[in-house]
Enzyme design. Structure first.
Site, PDB file in Angstrom:
ATOM      1  N   HIS A  22       0.490  -1.069   0.358  1.00 33.97           N
ATOM      2  CA  HIS A  22       0.427  -0.097   0.067  1.00 33.97           C
ATOM      3  C   HIS A  22       1.205   0.917  -0.359  1.00 33.97           C
ATOM      4  O   HIS A  22       1.659   1.026   0.667  1.00 33.97           O
ATOM      5  CB  HIS A  22      -1.279  -0.054   0.652  1.00 33.97           C
ATOM      6  CG  HIS A  22      -1.557   0.839   0.695  1.00 33.97           C
ATOM      7  ND1 HIS A  22      -2.301   2.283   1.407  1.00 33.97           N
ATOM      8  CD2 HIS A  22      -3.227   0.502   0.712  1.00 33.97           C
ATOM      9  CE1 HIS A  22      -3.246   2.757   1.177  1.00 33.97           C
ATOM     10  NE2 HIS A  22      -4.394   2.278   0.467  1.00 33.97           N
ATOM     11  N   ASP A  46      -8.525  -5.460   0.172  1.00 41.03           N
ATOM     12  CA  ASP A  46      -8.622  -5.945  -1.175  1.00 41.03           C
ATOM     13  C   ASP A  46      -8.604  -7.590  -0.718  1.00 41.03           C
ATOM     14  O   ASP A  46      -8.432  -8.377  -1.950  1.00 41.03           O
ATOM     15  CB  ASP A  46      -7.914  -5.682  -2.211  1.00 41.03           C
ATOM     16  CG  ASP A  46      -8.240  -4.084  -2.679  1.00 41.03           C
ATOM     17  OD1 ASP A  46      -9.725  -3.773  -2.793  1.00 41.03           O
ATOM     18  OD2 ASP A  46      -7.704  -3.298  -3.634  1.00 41.03           O
TER      19      ASP A  46
HETATM   20  N1  CMC Z   1       4.276  -8.081  -5.150  1.00 42.25           N
HETATM   21  C1  CMC Z   1       5.871  -7.296  -5.202  1.00 42.25           C
HETATM   22  N2  CMC Z   1       5.964  -6.156  -4.668  1.00 42.25           N
HETATM   23  C2  CMC Z   1       5.276  -5.563  -4.498  1.00 42.25           C
HETATM   24  C3  CMC Z   1       4.436  -5.087  -4.408  1.00 42.25           C
HETATM   25  C4  CMC Z   1       3.301  -6.969  -4.565  1.00 42.25           C
HETATM   26  N3  CMC Z   1       1.865  -6.331  -4.394  1.00 42.25           N
HETATM   27  N4  CMC Z   1       3.698  -4.102  -4.022  1.00 42.25           N
HETATM   28  C5  CMC Z   1       4.819  -3.201  -3.779  1.00 42.25           C
HETATM   29  N5  CMC Z   1       6.369  -3.871  -4.348  1.00 42.25           N
HETATM   30  C6  CMC Z   1       8.094  -4.175  -4.235  1.00 42.25           C
HETATM   31  C7  CMC Z   1       7.816  -2.928  -5.826  1.00 42.25           C
HETATM   32  O1  CMC Z   1       8.563  -3.913  -7.393  1.00 42.25           O
HETATM   33  C8  CMC Z   1       9.089  -2.366  -5.415  1.00 42.25           C
HETATM   34  O2  CMC Z   1       9.993  -2.791  -4.552  1.00 42.25           O
HETATM   35  P1  CMC Z   1      11.416  -2.262  -5.488  1.00 42.25           P
HETATM   36  O3  CMC Z   1      11.631  -1.105  -4.190  1.00 42.25           O
HETATM   37  O4  CMC Z   1      12.324  -3.075  -5.444  1.00 42.25           O
HETATM   38  O5  CMC Z   1      11.485  -1.369  -6.709  1.00 42.25           O
HETATM   39  C9  CMC Z   1       8.386  -2.086  -3.645  1.00 42.25           C
HETATM   40  O6  CMC Z   1       7.979  -3.095  -3.562  1.00 42.25           O
HETATM   41  C10 CMC Z   1       7.531  -0.605  -3.377  1.00 42.25           C
HETATM   42  O7  CMC Z   1       6.757  -0.997  -4.478  1.00 42.25           O
HETATM   43  P2  CMC Z   1       5.820   0.829  -5.125  1.00 42.25           P
HETATM   44  O8  CMC Z   1       5.730   0.834  -6.900  1.00 42.25           O
HETATM   45  O9  CMC Z   1       6.877   1.341  -5.095  1.00 42.25           O
HETATM   46  O10 CMC Z   1       4.754   1.096  -4.732  1.00 42.25           O
HETATM   47  P3  CMC Z   1       4.038   2.118  -4.626  1.00 42.25           P
HETATM   48  O11 CMC Z   1       3.707   2.639  -2.963  1.00 42.25           O
HETATM   49  O12 CMC Z   1       4.037   2.778  -5.750  1.00 42.25           O
HETATM   50  O13 CMC Z   1       2.635   1.164  -5.048  1.00 42.25           O
HETATM   51  C11 CMC Z   1       0.997  -0.580  -4.688  1.00 42.25           C
HETATM   52  C12 CMC Z   1       1.960   0.315  -4.522  1.00 42.25           C
HETATM   53  C13 CMC Z   1      -0.888  -0.767  -4.052  1.00 42.25           C
HETATM   54  C14 CMC Z   1       0.252   0.304  -6.394  1.00 42.25           C
HETATM   55  C15 CMC Z   1       1.874  -1.734  -4.889  1.00 42.25           C
HETATM   56  O14 CMC Z   1       1.368  -2.383  -3.458  1.00 42.25           O
HETATM   57  C16 CMC Z   1       0.692  -3.041  -5.837  1.00 42.25           C
HETATM   58  O15 CMC Z   1       0.652  -2.722  -6.705  1.00 42.25           O
HETATM   59  N6  CMC Z   1       0.083  -3.572  -4.770  1.00 42.25           N
HETATM   60  C17 CMC Z   1      -0.961  -5.086  -5.559  1.00 42.25           C
HETATM   61  C18 CMC Z   1      -2.169  -4.523  -5.877  1.00 42.25           C
HETATM   62  C19 CMC Z   1      -2.831  -4.698  -5.208  1.00 42.25           C
HETATM   63  O16 CMC Z   1      -3.242  -5.084  -4.263  1.00 42.25           O
HETATM   64  N7  CMC Z   1      -3.374  -2.524  -5.052  1.00 42.25           N
HETATM   65  C20 CMC Z   1      -4.473  -2.617  -4.120  1.00 42.25           C
HETATM   66  C21 CMC Z   1      -4.130  -1.608  -3.467  1.00 42.25           C
HETATM   67  S1  CMC Z   1      -5.201  -1.349  -1.814  1.00 42.25           S
HETATM   68  C22 CMC Z   1      -6.643  -0.857  -2.277  1.00 42.25           C
HETATM   69  C23 CMC Z   1      -6.877   0.407  -2.917  1.00 42.25           C
HETATM   70  O17 CMC Z   1      -6.776   1.570  -2.630  1.00 42.25           O
HETATM   71  O18 CMC Z   1      -6.643   0.293  -3.718  1.00 42.25           O
END
Ligand code: CMC
Length: 419
Positions: free
Chosen positions: A298, A355
């Protein structure tokens, strides 16, 4: 703390520091470009406050979520979704009289204009429910002039569940079931989803309560992707229906609301693959593989998502009260356990988000997978409306970010025969 100093090319500039009611600190860079000639670059807006807002407070480190000052745990246990809707949209918990009036208003506006049924006829049977939802919400602006803002808020709150239930009926080829004025908000929605003309639907109490709670947990989450979209689109003065339709589109993506469907698809894939969690964990960690563990991570929560905790508890409770089992729940619990002990997820502070378990709870209640993100939208509607209303009342500026241009500098025109 009253000013922050930025030194750029040897010159110092002071910027005011803004402190929120929970002591969170922001540097007001409203005059950054005018005074320094530079802009702030923050792709994904992870460090950017786009507005001041008095609606929802989140402390991602401590796992705190409050709507208008009330803890999510308390609202989930004690309030109804309509009370929370009133709280978010109008700023106060309703008195008994206000709640009666609000409920009556929402009941009076549940019908769709009969002509709108023709739109459903035009959609292919395979139409994704979120695409149908955004189209139908946008089309409301063709029926209701945008000058009657207060009435349009009521109309939208009342009609979204009819639109959602009709989308489902369309997708399974059943006749639409009209709203019933003797039922409450959640019971009426379930009736429109599951009743057939020859057979009414008796809403089990446990299902009613669980859905009411799920809608509360989804009702707002400050400046998330879809709400920011609503503020962005609304900032140009667009009407409520078109603006909320854009929020529905933003919510549909798998990184946002669409994650609740993606989680179930992922758990099914693990099951169909023989239940080998480690393969999927390895894929999620592999940077050359776009696969992510859906329902994990998140932008704001870095220790736990309080909504996920409440949903996990409710899932166990509902399955046990309904006397059902879901093998996907066991797969999810195992996956969570393995991921939470894995160095990759620990280092990045990736935890289950709301989720991760919500889909299993929807399944337990008999709600179809394709409708999960629509249910998220139904819950999030009061939040979108509250932010749209707050933005209008504050007379905010047009949202118009800038960029750092990285393309070609000026070059000479090349005639077509010389390219
Ligand atoms: N699985 C594997 N690696 C992950 C995941 C995941 N679900 N989420 C983040 N990471 C890794 C990412 O690859 C990155 O690694 P590195 O630092 O080595 O490059 C690190 O963690 C930070 O991730 P980020 O993409 O910079 O984080 P963000 O804040 O931009 O993304 C997120 C947040 C929710 C989009 C992401 O965690 C994700 O894609 N999660 C899966 C989709 C999901 O469950 N979405 C629902 C969110 S909650 C409901 C809502 O509000 O919609």
């Amino acid at each position: 703390m009253s000013a922050a100093t930025l030194v750029l090319n040897g010159t110092s500039y002071d910027f005011p520091v803004i402190v929120g009611s929970e002591k969170e600190v922001g540097i007001d860079i409203g005059r950054l470009r005018a005074t320094t000639g530079a802009i702030a670059l923050d792709p994904g807006y992870g460090n950017t406050g786009s507005c001041k807002s008095a609606i929802t407070y989140i402390d991602g480190e401590k796992g705190i979520l409050r709507y208008r000052g009330y803890r999510i745990e308390e609202l989930a246990a004690k309030a109804s979704f309509l009370e929370v809707t009133h709280l978010l949209v109008y700023g106060t918990l309703p008195t008994a009289g206000e709640l009666r009036r609000f409920t009556r208003q929402l009941t009076e506006h549940t019908l769709l204009h009969e002509d709108m049924k023709k739109f459903y006829e035009g959609f292919p049977p395979s139409a994704r429910p979120m695409s149908v939802l955004s189209t139908m919400v946008a089309s409301l602006s063709t029926y209701y002039p945008d000058t009657q803002v207060d009435l349009n808020i009521i109309r939208l709150l009342a009609k979204l569940k009819t639109i959602a239930a009709f989308s489902y009926k369309k997708s399974i080829g059943q006749p639409f079931v009209y709203p019933r004025n003797d039922l409450g908000f959640v019971a009426d929605f379930l009736h429109m989803m599951f009743a057939v003309p020859s057979e009414p639907y008796d809403v089990p109490d446990v299902v009613h309560k669980a859905l009411d709670m799920l809608l509360i947990l989804h009702a707002d989450h400050e400046q998330n992707c879809s709400t920011s979209t609503v503020r962005m689109v609304g900032s140009s003065g667009t009407d409520l229906f078109s603006t909320v339709s854009s929020g529905v589109c933003a919510l549909a993506g798998p990184l946002h609301g669409g994650a609740n469907v993606a989680v179930i698809r992922m758990l099914e894939a693990i099951r169909d693959d023989g239940g080998d969690h480690s393969k999927f964990i390895a894929k999620a960690k592999d940077k050359s593989d776009p696969f992510r563990l859906m329902g994990f991570g998140h932008r704001v929560y870095k220790n736990f998502d309080p909504r996920a905790r409440l949903i996990k508890e409710a899932t166990d409770r509902v399955l046990s009260l309904l006397g059902r089992e879901d093998p996907l729940l066991d797969i999810a619990k195992r996956l969570e356990r393995i991921a939470l002990e894995d160095e990759y997820f620990i280092a990045r502070r990736l935890y289950p988000n709301l989720d991760f378990y919500s889909g299993i709870l929807y399944r337990a209640m008999g709600l179809p997978t394709d409708m999960f993100t629509v249910l998220f939208a139904l819950g999030r509607l009061p939040g979108w409306i509250a932010h749209w209303k707050e933005m209008r009342e504050m007379h905010g500026r047009l949202h118009r970010p800038r960029q750092i241009y990285t393309g070609h500098t000026e070059r000479a025109w090349i005639p077509i025969d010389q390219r």
